[in-house]
Write an enzyme that holds these catalytic residues in place. Structure first.
Site, PDB file in Angstrom:
ATOM      1  NE  ARG A 165      -4.133  -1.746   0.211  1.00 36.48           N
ATOM      2  CZ  ARG A 165      -4.248  -3.029  -0.155  1.00 36.48           C
ATOM      3  NH1 ARG A 165      -3.256  -3.642  -0.755  1.00 36.48           N
ATOM      4  NH2 ARG A 165      -5.369  -3.684   0.047  1.00 36.48           N
ATOM      5  CB  SER A 239      -8.623  -1.660   4.149  1.00 40.50           C
ATOM      6  OG  SER A 239      -8.951  -2.938   3.684  1.00 40.50           O
ATOM      7  CD  GLU A 335      -5.588   1.074   2.326  1.00 36.78           C
ATOM      8  OE1 GLU A 335      -6.365   1.833   1.724  1.00 36.78           O
ATOM      9  OE2 GLU A 335      -5.637  -0.164   2.261  1.00 36.78           O
TER      10      GLU A 335
HETATM   11  N1  EPU Z   1     -10.502 -10.772  10.109  1.00 42.48           N
HETATM   12  C1  EPU Z   1     -11.161 -10.834  11.319  1.00 42.48           C
HETATM   13  N2  EPU Z   1     -12.161  -9.920  11.527  1.00 42.48           N
HETATM   14  C2  EPU Z   1     -12.517  -8.993  10.607  1.00 42.48           C
HETATM   15  C3  EPU Z   1     -11.839  -8.935   9.385  1.00 42.48           C
HETATM   16  C4  EPU Z   1     -10.811  -9.841   9.143  1.00 42.48           C
HETATM   17  O1  EPU Z   1     -10.870 -11.651  12.171  1.00 42.48           O
HETATM   18  O2  EPU Z   1     -13.451  -8.232  10.889  1.00 42.48           O
HETATM   19  C5  EPU Z   1      -9.441 -11.774   9.839  1.00 42.48           C
HETATM   20  C6  EPU Z   1      -9.909 -12.803   8.805  1.00 42.48           C
HETATM   21  O3  EPU Z   1     -10.623 -13.841   9.391  1.00 42.48           O
HETATM   22  C7  EPU Z   1      -8.618 -13.262   8.220  1.00 42.48           C
HETATM   23  C8  EPU Z   1      -7.752 -12.005   8.249  1.00 42.48           C
HETATM   24  O4  EPU Z   1      -8.347 -11.149   9.217  1.00 42.48           O
HETATM   25  O5  EPU Z   1      -8.011 -14.235   9.039  1.00 42.48           O
HETATM   26  C9  EPU Z   1      -7.643 -11.315   6.897  1.00 42.48           C
HETATM   27  O6  EPU Z   1      -8.927 -10.898   6.460  1.00 42.48           O
HETATM   28  P1  EPU Z   1      -9.314 -10.679   4.905  1.00 42.48           P
HETATM   29  O7  EPU Z   1      -8.862 -11.828   4.082  1.00 42.48           O
HETATM   30  O8  EPU Z   1     -10.740 -10.272   4.863  1.00 42.48           O
HETATM   31  O9  EPU Z   1      -8.407  -9.490   4.407  1.00 42.48           O
HETATM   32  P2  EPU Z   1      -7.830  -8.195   5.109  1.00 42.48           P
HETATM   33  O10 EPU Z   1      -6.411  -8.429   5.477  1.00 42.48           O
HETATM   34  O11 EPU Z   1      -8.738  -7.758   6.203  1.00 42.48           O
HETATM   35  C10 EPU Z   1      -6.860  -7.210   2.897  1.00 42.48           C
HETATM   36  C11 EPU Z   1      -6.897  -5.907   2.150  1.00 42.48           C
HETATM   37  C12 EPU Z   1      -8.207  -5.755   1.393  1.00 42.48           C
HETATM   38  C13 EPU Z   1      -8.325  -6.919   0.431  1.00 42.48           C
HETATM   39  C14 EPU Z   1      -8.273  -8.225   1.217  1.00 42.48           C
HETATM   40  C15 EPU Z   1      -8.301  -9.458   0.341  1.00 42.48           C
HETATM   41  C16 EPU Z   1      -5.506  -4.360   3.395  1.00 42.48           C
HETATM   42  C17 EPU Z   1      -5.448  -3.161   4.283  1.00 42.48           C
HETATM   43  N3  EPU Z   1      -6.718  -4.807   3.072  1.00 42.48           N
HETATM   44  O12 EPU Z   1      -7.868  -7.159   3.901  1.00 42.48           O
HETATM   45  O13 EPU Z   1      -8.139  -4.554   0.636  1.00 42.48           O
HETATM   46  O14 EPU Z   1      -9.538  -6.847  -0.303  1.00 42.48           O
HETATM   47  O15 EPU Z   1      -7.040  -8.278   1.992  1.00 42.48           O
HETATM   48  O16 EPU Z   1      -7.090  -9.588  -0.334  1.00 42.48           O
HETATM   49  O17 EPU Z   1      -4.464  -4.875   3.024  1.00 42.48           O
HETATM   50  C18 EPU Z   1      -8.629  -2.252   0.676  1.00 42.48           C
HETATM   51  O18 EPU Z   1      -7.419  -2.033   0.663  1.00 42.48           O
HETATM   52  O19 EPU Z   1      -9.459  -1.294   0.668  1.00 42.48           O
HETATM   53  C19 EPU Z   1      -9.131  -3.609   0.754  1.00 42.48           C
HETATM   54  C20 EPU Z   1     -10.409  -3.901   0.891  1.00 42.48           C
END
Ligand code: EPU
Length: 339
Positions: A165, A239, A335
């Protein structure tokens, strides 16, 4: 050049925050851009903000200078080699429409980045990424207009200094360049990445047997729609925080206390934590005060249920940062760009 005054920015930011710009203008070609900068200089309007889709921004006050909307449009195939197409998209093109265009033309690589809100021009600034793909994996070069010299410059992929990012346009060159077009090196033969997140499972549930770019894209769209709020319905900027990267030693020590804590290998032996998990553990998921909230299906996303103000959302983000720090000793970084 049409310079409008006192314009509401509500429809120009996906958070749907009601705020206004002292001046507002747009450009759809290089001559217009030159003329606009000359006019702004003549009028001594020096505070400027270039807006793409407005999908990664939180306005916390009225903007006193000129908000400039980048409306450069067009997509063209500029070169071709044995294994790749070089496709240039202008900054004002909608990102998701561009991804759909590439899928239609069988230019492979961007399918995991389906349904990310925003415009092409903003995509390199924070190196957008999802489901194991970042645009740095496919960006060949970009053209950016230097607002000081008023010359166009080429940035190679390496010159953008992409990170998680991150790019030079988000830090050292913030506000200095206007990204005008981005050229992607897309593949002639698909190389699908489906091991990340829930894509494989989603494809199975969809009953997909023959993998295609369209199927992968549909799976990504289903997953995103099931977890992330549609900004057309509930204001948000995706995010709100970055996933924090910590040393593996810090991760191991957190793990002894919280065995369930998710962690993903990051560069230089570090570990990327899931900010959404940390925030959920602190009890914020589904929280709402007035119209500002933490989304019930994805704690990393802050939402405006209607009439939240920029400061309401900002204060909520600060409360979340404080409580995650108190509980885990981790400082979450925003972010979203704050103005
Ligand atoms: N999780 C929780 N609770 C929540 C959300 C997530 O426990 O409320 C846990 C999930 O269970 C999982 C881990 O966190 O173990 C990761 O969650 P997820 O795969 O949903 O992805 P993320 O890390 O929360 C990132 C990006 C997203 C992108 C997704 C999928 C960032 C800041 N965010 O989210 O990007 O869509 O991975 O690749 O890196 C964005 O940047 O606007 C965005 C949506």
């Amino acid at each position: 050049m049409l310079l409008q005054e006192n314009i509401s920015l509500r429809r120009y930011n996906s958070f749907g925050i009601e705020t206004s710009a002292r001046y507002f203008s747009s450009f759809s070609g290089p001559e217009e851009l030159h003329a606009m900068y000359d006019a702004l200089n003549r009028k001594n309007i020096h505070e400027r903000l270039i807006l793409g889709g407005g999908s990664n921004i939180l306005f916390t006050k009225n903007f006193d200078g000129c908000v400039i909307k980048n409306e450069l449009k067009g997509i063209d195939l500029v070169n071709e080699t044995g294994d790749a197409y070089f496709v240039r998209a202008y900054a004002g093109e909608n990102w998701h429409s561009f991804v759909m265009y590439c899928i239609g033309k069988q230019y492979y690589g961007l399918e995991n980045l389906s349904l990310i809100p925003g415009n092409v021009g903003a995509s390199p600034i924070q190196n957008i990424g999802a489901y194991g793909v970042e645009i740095k994996d496919f960006l060949h070069q970009l053209e950016a207009w230097n607002t000081e010299t008023q010359e166009m410059e080429i940035f190679t992929n390496a010159a953008c200094k992409f990170g998680y990012r991150e790019s030079v346009f988000k830090n050292i060159y913030k506000g200095k360049y206007i990204i005008c077009s981005v050229t992607f090196r897309l593949l002639k033969e698909p190389r699908f990445i489906i091991s990340y997140g829930a894509i494989e499972k989603e494809l199975e549930e969809m009953g997909v047997t023959a993998l295609t770019a369209k199927a992968v894209s549909d799976a990504v769209i289903h997953i995103r729609e099931s977890k992330l709020p549609d900004p057309a319905i509930i204001g948000n900027a995706g995010s709100f925080f970055k996933n924090p990267v910590v040393s593996s030693a810090v991760y191991e020590s957190l793990k002894t206390k919280y065995p369930q804590i998710p962690g993903y290998p990051a560069n230089e032996g570090n570990t990327k934590l899931a900010a959404g998990w940390l925030i959920e553990q602190c009890g914020w998921k589904g929280y709402r005060k007035g119209d500002a909230g933490c989304f019930e299906k994805q704690a990393l996303v802050l939402v405006n249920y209607g009439h939240a103000s920029g400061p309401d959302i900002y204060q909520l983000s600060q409360n979340i940062i404080n409580s995650v720090f108190d509980r885990f000793g981790i400082i979450l970084e925003r972010e979203v760009n704050i103005y």
